[in-house]
Design an enzyme around this catalytic site. Sequence first.
Site, mmCIF file in Angstrom:
data_model
loop_
_atom_site.group_PDB
_atom_site.id
_atom_site.type_symbol
_atom_site.label_atom_id
_atom_site.label_comp_id
_atom_site.label_asym_id
_atom_site.label_seq_id
_atom_site.Cartn_x
_atom_site.Cartn_y
_atom_site.Cartn_z
ATOM 1 N N ARG A 1 -1.753 6.500 -0.785
ATOM 2 C CA ARG A 1 -1.828 6.734 0.653
ATOM 3 C C ARG A 1 -0.575 7.473 1.089
ATOM 4 O O ARG A 1 0.525 7.133 0.647
ATOM 5 C CB ARG A 1 -1.941 5.406 1.409
ATOM 6 C CG ARG A 1 -2.266 5.561 2.878
ATOM 7 C CD ARG A 1 -2.186 4.230 3.619
ATOM 8 N NE ARG A 1 -0.807 3.894 3.967
ATOM 9 C CZ ARG A 1 -0.477 2.872 4.761
ATOM 10 N NH1 ARG A 1 -1.415 2.082 5.250
ATOM 11 N NH2 ARG A 1 0.782 2.627 5.032
ATOM 12 N N TYR A 24 4.146 4.722 12.507
ATOM 13 C CA TYR A 24 3.568 3.701 11.648
ATOM 14 C C TYR A 24 3.536 4.181 10.197
ATOM 15 O O TYR A 24 3.282 5.347 9.917
ATOM 16 C CB TYR A 24 2.133 3.392 12.100
ATOM 17 C CG TYR A 24 1.357 2.682 11.034
ATOM 18 C CD1 TYR A 24 1.550 1.321 10.825
ATOM 19 C CD2 TYR A 24 0.497 3.367 10.194
ATOM 20 C CE1 TYR A 24 0.878 0.660 9.810
ATOM 21 C CE2 TYR A 24 -0.179 2.720 9.189
ATOM 22 C CZ TYR A 24 0.013 1.368 8.997
ATOM 23 O OH TYR A 24 -0.648 0.725 7.982
ATOM 24 N N ASP A 61 -3.926 6.728 6.634
ATOM 25 C CA ASP A 61 -4.226 5.707 7.636
ATOM 26 C C ASP A 61 -3.889 6.229 9.026
ATOM 27 O O ASP A 61 -2.733 6.525 9.324
ATOM 28 C CB ASP A 61 -3.398 4.449 7.339
ATOM 29 C CG ASP A 61 -3.783 3.272 8.216
ATOM 30 O OD1 ASP A 61 -4.675 3.428 9.066
ATOM 31 O OD2 ASP A 61 -3.186 2.192 8.045
ATOM 32 N N HIS A 84 -4.606 4.382 11.746
ATOM 33 C CA HIS A 84 -4.178 3.136 12.393
ATOM 34 C C HIS A 84 -4.575 3.047 13.862
ATOM 35 O O HIS A 84 -3.765 2.739 14.730
ATOM 36 C CB HIS A 84 -2.675 2.926 12.226
ATOM 37 C CG HIS A 84 -2.314 1.479 11.996
ATOM 38 N ND1 HIS A 84 -1.690 0.705 12.945
ATOM 39 C CD2 HIS A 84 -2.530 0.681 10.938
ATOM 40 C CE1 HIS A 84 -1.517 -0.512 12.464
ATOM 41 N NE2 HIS A 84 -2.027 -0.558 11.247
ATOM 42 N N GLU A 139 -8.454 6.073 7.300
ATOM 43 C CA GLU A 139 -8.587 4.665 7.647
ATOM 44 C C GLU A 139 -8.427 4.439 9.148
ATOM 45 O O GLU A 139 -7.533 5.027 9.768
ATOM 46 C CB GLU A 139 -7.527 3.877 6.874
ATOM 47 C CG GLU A 139 -7.514 2.391 7.125
ATOM 48 C CD GLU A 139 -6.378 1.727 6.382
ATOM 49 O OE1 GLU A 139 -5.947 0.637 6.828
ATOM 50 O OE2 GLU A 139 -5.899 2.272 5.369
ATOM 51 N N GLU A 146 -9.943 -3.924 8.572
ATOM 52 C CA GLU A 146 -8.892 -4.891 8.264
ATOM 53 C C GLU A 146 -8.624 -5.855 9.410
ATOM 54 O O GLU A 146 -8.112 -6.955 9.187
ATOM 55 C CB GLU A 146 -7.607 -4.196 7.838
ATOM 56 C CG GLU A 146 -6.832 -3.509 8.932
ATOM 57 C CD GLU A 146 -5.521 -2.946 8.410
ATOM 58 O OE1 GLU A 146 -4.458 -3.396 8.878
ATOM 59 O OE2 GLU A 146 -5.537 -2.065 7.539
ATOM 60 N N ARG A 170 -13.161 -2.786 4.990
ATOM 61 C CA ARG A 170 -11.818 -3.207 4.601
ATOM 62 C C ARG A 170 -11.512 -4.665 4.965
ATOM 63 O O ARG A 170 -10.360 -5.085 4.991
ATOM 64 C CB ARG A 170 -10.765 -2.286 5.236
ATOM 65 C CG ARG A 170 -10.946 -0.821 4.850
ATOM 66 C CD ARG A 170 -9.643 -0.050 4.966
ATOM 67 N NE ARG A 170 -8.657 -0.564 4.044
ATOM 68 C CZ ARG A 170 -7.533 -1.168 4.400
ATOM 69 N NH1 ARG A 170 -7.235 -1.369 5.679
ATOM 70 N NH2 ARG A 170 -6.684 -1.607 3.496
ATOM 71 N N GLU A 188 -6.275 -2.178 -1.669
ATOM 72 C CA GLU A 188 -4.914 -1.897 -1.218
ATOM 73 C C GLU A 188 -3.943 -2.806 -1.961
ATOM 74 O O GLU A 188 -4.209 -3.989 -2.171
ATOM 75 C CB GLU A 188 -4.801 -2.131 0.285
ATOM 76 C CG GLU A 188 -3.412 -1.817 0.836
ATOM 77 C CD GLU A 188 -3.322 -1.990 2.345
ATOM 78 O OE1 GLU A 188 -2.360 -1.479 2.931
ATOM 79 O OE2 GLU A 188 -4.230 -2.621 2.941
ATOM 80 N N TRP A 219 -1.576 0.033 18.528
ATOM 81 C CA TRP A 219 -0.702 0.036 17.358
ATOM 82 C C TRP A 219 -1.524 -0.186 16.096
ATOM 83 O O TRP A 219 -1.338 0.481 15.124
ATOM 84 C CB TRP A 219 0.381 -1.064 17.453
ATOM 85 C CG TRP A 219 1.405 -0.871 16.385
ATOM 86 C CD1 TRP A 219 2.457 0.006 16.395
ATOM 87 C CD2 TRP A 219 1.478 -1.519 15.109
ATOM 88 N NE1 TRP A 219 3.174 -0.063 15.227
ATOM 89 C CE2 TRP A 219 2.583 -1.000 14.407
ATOM 90 C CE3 TRP A 219 0.691 -2.491 14.477
ATOM 91 C CZ2 TRP A 219 2.947 -1.409 13.118
ATOM 92 C CZ3 TRP A 219 1.043 -2.907 13.197
ATOM 93 C CH2 TRP A 219 2.150 -2.383 12.540
#
Length: 402
Positions: A148, A160, A210, A212, A236, A262, A283, A339, A402
């Site tokens: 990643r 991030y 990602d 995010h 992602e 996630e 995820r 991951e 975030w």
Amino acid sequence: MSKIERVEVFVASPGRTFVTLRITTSDGVTGLGDATLNGRELAVASYLRDHLVPLLIGKDPARIEDMWQYLYRGAYWRGGPVTMTAISAVDTALWDIKGKVAGLPVYQLLGGRSRDGVMVYAHASGTDTASLIDDVERFLGLGYKAVRAQAAVPDVGGTYGVRKGKVYEPAATSLPDEQPWDTEAYLRFAPTYLEAVRERCGFGFHLLHDVHHRLTPIEAARFGKQVEDCRLFWMEDPTPAENQEAFRLIRQHTTTPVAVGEVLTSIWDVQRLITEQLIDYVRTSVVHAGGITHLRRIFDLAALYQVRTGSHGATDLSPVTLAAAVHLDTAVPNFGIQEYMAHADETAEVFRSGVTFADGMLHASEEPGLGVEYDEKAAERFPYQARYLPVARRLDGSVHDW
């Protein structure tokens, strides 16, 4: 008949803060579960101690499915990250016990191997494009087959995914760190460094990125289309998952694969995303999606729709979760990728895990159960420290995802 005799909840901060559940049966068999919810650890610890532990004493530890239904369906208030993390810890600990009683590693109880190893991805980052490329090359040199890539956006100041030290740690030890965010600057910069990684390092490995939750659906669609030539393994969390119709819009504009889940905690959270094939990778994780029992249910649903697995596995999940994930990854037919971030040295002093890394893959322990031990005495050297995840603010001062 064996019964649950003792249930203990441990909170310690060896590198990061972890909540660990240990169940002991009347036969003296112990099982471990991870109950860590990053930034809200004590809420889960209290939920366990005050509400679930009294329900477990005297129960049959072999009745894993019944226990899951009892804790989930038997309660009036269902779901949510605190509840599901607590249930996950109980479920995982019971699978650990069952493996030890059977004398088998957990993956054997799940149907045996579907693969020899579990492909993982590393987390390369940099303060600029050059340092990011150096980090990608470092991980490729260590044998990773998937990486990643994240880099700090110039002149913004807080991004991030950029590692400050040996281990990526976004949680602060005081009040939340308020980090600036500029979507337009990110959209200008991120495609250029992904293209630079491909130009320097080639296409002989999987490249992930990602987002995010930082983009609107149309921004995510534009980003996905712009980086199609980079052939990302996935982008992602391109946009917050609460509005799942948003992923249909993204699908209409780009063929870049999408990974989501996630922060989602149940099969009902991902049902539409999976059954309408709005994502390519789910995820959800052992620790936040109801343990091995419920995560297997999610993965089986995903398999029907050609959606593969890509479970969350950052270092805010303890080695107990990593071990449980690797056992499940080893068994399920629709595994995609796992991951993986190496834990801090302090974490390894408290958790002793039989999971091993070689040739870009993780391998489950062959010990009965999960193959993880918890050193209670070592944990006492790392008392709990409150940590908060950052908060992102746009340049005008308003709060952003975030």
